[in-house]
Design a protein around this motif. Structure first.
Motif, PDB file in Angstrom:
ATOM      1  N   ALA A  18      59.116  42.103 103.085  1.00 33.03           N
ATOM      2  CA  ALA A  18      60.184  42.809 103.791  1.00 33.03           C
ATOM      3  C   ALA A  18      61.575  42.238 103.485  1.00 33.03           C
ATOM      4  O   ALA A  18      62.582  42.792 103.924  1.00 33.03           O
ATOM      5  CB  ALA A  18      59.926  42.773 105.292  1.00 33.03           C
ATOM      6  N   GLY A  19      61.631  41.141 102.744  1.00 30.78           N
ATOM      7  CA  GLY A  19      62.933  40.589 102.372  1.00 30.78           C
ATOM      8  C   GLY A  19      63.466  39.538 103.320  1.00 30.78           C
ATOM      9  O   GLY A  19      64.665  39.261 103.346  1.00 30.78           O
ATOM     10  N   PHE A  20      62.574  38.943 104.101  1.00 24.03           N
ATOM     11  CA  PHE A  20      62.967  37.882 105.015  1.00 24.03           C
ATOM     12  C   PHE A  20      62.596  36.534 104.418  1.00 24.03           C
ATOM     13  O   PHE A  20      61.929  36.461 103.394  1.00 24.03           O
ATOM     14  CB  PHE A  20      62.305  38.081 106.383  1.00 24.03           C
ATOM     15  N   VAL A  21      62.997  35.473 105.106  1.00 20.55           N
ATOM     16  CA  VAL A  21      62.729  34.119 104.642  1.00 20.55           C
ATOM     17  C   VAL A  21      61.712  33.483 105.576  1.00 20.55           C
ATOM     18  O   VAL A  21      61.912  33.465 106.790  1.00 20.55           O
ATOM     19  CB  VAL A  21      64.027  33.276 104.629  1.00 20.55           C
ATOM     20  N   VAL A  22      60.624  32.958 105.017  1.00 28.15           N
ATOM     21  CA  VAL A  22      59.606  32.281 105.815  1.00 28.15           C
ATOM     22  C   VAL A  22      60.037  30.838 106.024  1.00 28.15           C
ATOM     23  O   VAL A  22      60.401  30.141 105.080  1.00 28.15           O
ATOM     24  CB  VAL A  22      58.237  32.299 105.112  1.00 28.15           C
ATOM     25  N   VAL A  23      59.994  30.409 107.277  1.00 31.89           N
ATOM     26  CA  VAL A  23      60.326  29.030 107.626  1.00 31.89           C
ATOM     27  C   VAL A  23      59.174  28.488 108.453  1.00 31.89           C
ATOM     28  O   VAL A  23      58.648  29.180 109.324  1.00 31.89           O
ATOM     29  CB  VAL A  23      61.639  28.959 108.442  1.00 31.89           C
ATOM     30  N   HIS A  24      58.789  27.252 108.181  1.00 34.60           N
ATOM     31  CA  HIS A  24      57.737  26.631 108.985  1.00 34.60           C
ATOM     32  C   HIS A  24      58.225  26.513 110.418  1.00 34.60           C
ATOM     33  O   HIS A  24      59.346  26.077 110.669  1.00 34.60           O
ATOM     34  CB  HIS A  24      57.381  25.251 108.420  1.00 34.60           C
ATOM     35  N   GLY A  25      57.413  26.901 111.365  1.00 37.52           N
ATOM     36  CA  GLY A  25      57.813  26.972 112.777  1.00 37.52           C
ATOM     37  C   GLY A  25      58.415  25.703 113.324  1.00 37.52           C
ATOM     38  O   GLY A  25      59.453  25.725 113.977  1.00 37.52           O
ATOM     39  N   ARG A  26      57.794  24.570 113.078  1.00 35.75           N
ATOM     40  CA  ARG A  26      58.310  23.312 113.629  1.00 35.75           C
ATOM     41  C   ARG A  26      59.659  22.954 113.020  1.00 35.75           C
ATOM     42  O   ARG A  26      60.544  22.467 113.696  1.00 35.75           O
ATOM     43  CB  ARG A  26      57.298  22.197 113.399  1.00 35.75           C
ATOM     44  N   GLN A  27      59.813  23.214 111.740  1.00 35.95           N
ATOM     45  CA  GLN A  27      61.086  22.935 111.070  1.00 35.95           C
ATOM     46  C   GLN A  27      62.191  23.819 111.642  1.00 35.95           C
ATOM     47  O   GLN A  27      63.279  23.359 111.933  1.00 35.95           O
ATOM     48  CB  GLN A  27      60.944  23.191 109.567  1.00 35.95           C
ATOM     49  N   PHE A  28      61.899  25.083 111.851  1.00 37.29           N
ATOM     50  CA  PHE A  28      62.875  26.040 112.355  1.00 37.29           C
ATOM     51  C   PHE A  28      63.273  25.716 113.784  1.00 37.29           C
ATOM     52  O   PHE A  28      64.447  25.665 114.128  1.00 37.29           O
ATOM     53  CB  PHE A  28      62.277  27.448 112.270  1.00 37.29           C
ATOM     54  N   CYS A  29      62.280  25.458 114.632  1.00 41.10           N
ATOM     55  CA  CYS A  29      62.554  25.213 116.047  1.00 41.10           C
ATOM     56  C   CYS A  29      63.219  23.863 116.282  1.00 41.10           C
ATOM     57  O   CYS A  29      63.945  23.704 117.247  1.00 41.10           O
ATOM     58  CB  CYS A  29      61.268  25.331 116.854  1.00 41.10           C
ATOM     59  N   SER A  30      62.993  22.901 115.395  1.00 38.90           N
ATOM     60  CA  SER A  30      63.629  21.597 115.574  1.00 38.90           C
ATOM     61  C   SER A  30      65.134  21.669 115.378  1.00 38.90           C
ATOM     62  O   SER A  30      65.869  20.775 115.792  1.00 38.90           O
ATOM     63  CB  SER A  30      63.019  20.576 114.604  1.00 38.90           C
ATOM     64  N   LYS A  31      65.618  22.735 114.771  1.00 42.30           N
ATOM     65  CA  LYS A  31      67.062  22.902 114.567  1.00 42.30           C
ATOM     66  C   LYS A  31      67.715  23.695 115.692  1.00 42.30           C
ATOM     67  O   LYS A  31      68.820  24.175 115.567  1.00 42.30           O
ATOM     68  CB  LYS A  31      67.305  23.588 113.220  1.00 42.30           C
ATOM     69  N   GLY A  32      66.998  23.853 116.804  1.00 45.57           N
ATOM     70  CA  GLY A  32      67.576  24.516 117.975  1.00 45.57           C
ATOM     71  C   GLY A  32      67.522  26.024 117.928  1.00 45.57           C
ATOM     72  O   GLY A  32      68.259  26.710 118.646  1.00 45.57           O
TER      73      GLY A  32
END
Length: 145
Positions: free
Chosen positions: A123-137
């Protein structure tokens, strides 16, 4: 000739072909810039049949066994089924998010995780690992599910 064969064997189909295979002119990029100027969606490359590679819709694309069900048969999903599920999820995501948005997933490696990962990229989005993403607020955003 070599690289055209390698790219074909890897099932890479570009929306915009590379200007160069490897650009080593920028000394700040220690390993160079591979496939400079190209544009591709790797999920499309995974999900589309390719006659020249004998990759057909009815070929098995994913094989798995559900955790804890060791005595049950192995599951199979064809390329057509995988593409259909990924496209369904991608269409749902497309109704909520904008191209380029980061979407975090944090789930065990199951066939559903494979479908979701491919759908996000398709769909043209970027996959980010959940813990990495959430650790940045970012956990208060809709993209952190």
């Amino acid at each position: 000739i070599y690289w055209s064969i390698v790219l074909r064997e890897l099932s890479l189909t570009f929306h915009r072909g590379p200007e160069r295979i490897l650009n080593t002119g920028d000394s700040s990029r220690h390993r160079g810039i591979w496939l400079q100027g190209s544009l591709l969606n790797i999920a499309e490359c995974c999900l589309l049949p390719m006659e020249n590679l004998n990759k057909h819709d009815d070929n098995v694309a994913v094989v798995w066994r559900d955790e804890g069900l060791d005595d049950f048969p192995i599951n199979h999903m064809t390329l057509r089924e995988l593409r259909g599920q990924a496209m369904s999820v991608a269409n749902s995501l497309d109704a909520i998010f904008s191209k380029g948005d980061a979407i975090a997933i944090d789930m065990p490696m199951t066939v559903n995780a494979v479908v979701i990962y491919l759908a996000i990229v398709l769909a043209g989005f970027v996959v980010v690992h959940g813990r990495q993403f959430c650790s940045k607020g970012n956990c208060n955003t809709p993209a952190c599910v």
